[in-house]
Write a protein that holds these residues in place. Structure first.
Motif, PDB file in Angstrom:
ATOM      1  N   LYS A 175       0.747  -1.144  -0.137  1.00 17.84           N
ATOM      2  CA  LYS A 175       0.056  -0.037  -0.233  1.00 17.84           C
ATOM      3  C   LYS A 175       0.858   1.288   0.054  1.00 17.84           C
ATOM      4  O   LYS A 175       0.550   2.300  -0.752  1.00 17.84           O
ATOM      5  CB  LYS A 175      -1.071  -0.079   1.119  1.00 17.84           C
ATOM      6  N   LEU A 176       2.198   1.333   1.001  1.00 15.37           N
ATOM      7  CA  LEU A 176       2.598   2.516   1.120  1.00 15.37           C
ATOM      8  C   LEU A 176       3.501   2.782  -0.399  1.00 15.37           C
ATOM      9  O   LEU A 176       3.724   3.786  -0.628  1.00 15.37           O
ATOM     10  CB  LEU A 176       3.558   2.232   1.913  1.00 15.37           C
ATOM     11  N   GLN A 177       3.939   1.498  -1.046  1.00 14.79           N
ATOM     12  CA  GLN A 177       4.590   1.857  -2.246  1.00 14.79           C
ATOM     13  C   GLN A 177       3.917   2.285  -3.307  1.00 14.79           C
ATOM     14  O   GLN A 177       4.022   2.996  -4.132  1.00 14.79           O
ATOM     15  CB  GLN A 177       5.255   0.463  -2.657  1.00 14.79           C
ATOM     16  N   LYS A 178       2.614   1.752  -3.355  1.00 16.14           N
ATOM     17  CA  LYS A 178       1.564   2.251  -4.418  1.00 16.14           C
ATOM     18  C   LYS A 178       1.357   3.825  -3.818  1.00 16.14           C
ATOM     19  O   LYS A 178       1.333   4.533  -4.996  1.00 16.14           O
ATOM     20  CB  LYS A 178       0.239   1.719  -4.177  1.00 16.14           C
ATOM     21  N   ASP A 179       0.983   4.223  -2.749  1.00 13.51           N
ATOM     22  CA  ASP A 179       0.878   5.622  -2.335  1.00 13.51           C
ATOM     23  C   ASP A 179       2.328   6.433  -2.763  1.00 13.51           C
ATOM     24  O   ASP A 179       2.084   7.489  -3.085  1.00 13.51           O
ATOM     25  CB  ASP A 179       0.727   5.893  -1.001  1.00 13.51           C
ATOM     26  N   SER A 180       3.212   5.934  -2.780  1.00 13.12           N
ATOM     27  CA  SER A 180       4.632   6.659  -2.844  1.00 13.12           C
ATOM     28  C   SER A 180       4.727   6.817  -4.307  1.00 13.12           C
ATOM     29  O   SER A 180       5.270   8.052  -4.661  1.00 13.12           O
ATOM     30  CB  SER A 180       5.783   5.831  -2.378  1.00 13.12           C
ATOM     31  N   ARG A 181       4.143   6.239  -5.247  1.00 12.26           N
ATOM     32  CA  ARG A 181       4.252   6.520  -6.721  1.00 12.26           C
ATOM     33  C   ARG A 181       3.275   7.839  -7.095  1.00 12.26           C
ATOM     34  O   ARG A 181       3.680   8.319  -8.069  1.00 12.26           O
ATOM     35  CB  ARG A 181       3.581   5.249  -7.310  1.00 12.26           C
ATOM     36  N   GLU A 182       2.448   8.232  -6.184  1.00 11.35           N
ATOM     37  CA  GLU A 182       1.521   9.190  -6.223  1.00 11.35           C
ATOM     38  C   GLU A 182       2.397  10.462  -5.499  1.00 11.35           C
ATOM     39  O   GLU A 182       1.681  11.617  -5.814  1.00 11.35           O
ATOM     40  CB  GLU A 182       0.521   9.193  -5.596  1.00 11.35           C
TER      41      GLU A 182
END
Length: 164
Positions: free
Chosen positions: A9-16
């Motif tokens: 989840k955090l890695q997905k959020d970091s792409r934003e």
């Protein structure tokens, strides 16, 4: 949710988080300590931001086989998110960028890699530093900052230095 699921989840959020967001967050950090005397001005802005950015990059490149997989206490996780969001000024682009950046990095440090929210060796007024031994991290201001309403100390894994 477990640490592996949270990492995804955090890695997905970091792409934003864009480079522009990171620049805005850095500007916010620099402005937040505008009236603080040196050397603390640099320590609390530039040096601390480098620590946050390096942690952000580690998060982006972290593999699930590099972490200990364990369940995350949902109440503790929600309390951390709530505390971070309460401190956000969404009417300010710099503050909003810093909040989104801090949310990702602090949650990563607290729940995934279990590291302090400030770098080991960071100096506080009076020359006191965050330290570590073989078992724990210690912060000289943990108990003094927890109740200020502006810090995230209540979620940091450090123990107060007086417990050493």
């Amino acid at each position: 949710m477990n640490t592996s699921e949270l990492l995804v989840k955090l890695q997905k959020d970091s792409r934003e988080i864009s480079n522009a967001d990171i620049s805005l967050a850095r500007a916010y950090a620099m402005e937040a300590v505008e009236h603080v005397p040196e050397p603390y001005k640099t320590i609390y802005s530039a040096d601390y931001f480098v620590f946050l950015y390096e942690s952000f990059l580690k998060l982006k490149n972290c593999r699930s086989d590099e972490i200990v997989i364990q369940e995350i206490d949902p109440a503790e996780y929600e309390a951390a998110l709530s505390s971070i969001n309460e401190k956000n000024n969404t009417n300010d682009r710099k503050s909003d960028a810093m909040n989104r950046f801090i949310t990702i990095v602090h949650i990563y440090l607290t729940f995934i890699v279990k590291k302090p929210l400030h770098p080991v060796g960071m100096v506080f007024p009076g020359g006191l530093k965050i330290t570590e031994d073989d078992t724990f991290y210690y912060c000289p201001v943990k108990n003094k900052q927890t109740e200020t309403g502006i810090s995230f100390c209540e979620f940091c894994i450090c123990k107060d230095s007086e417990e050493q």
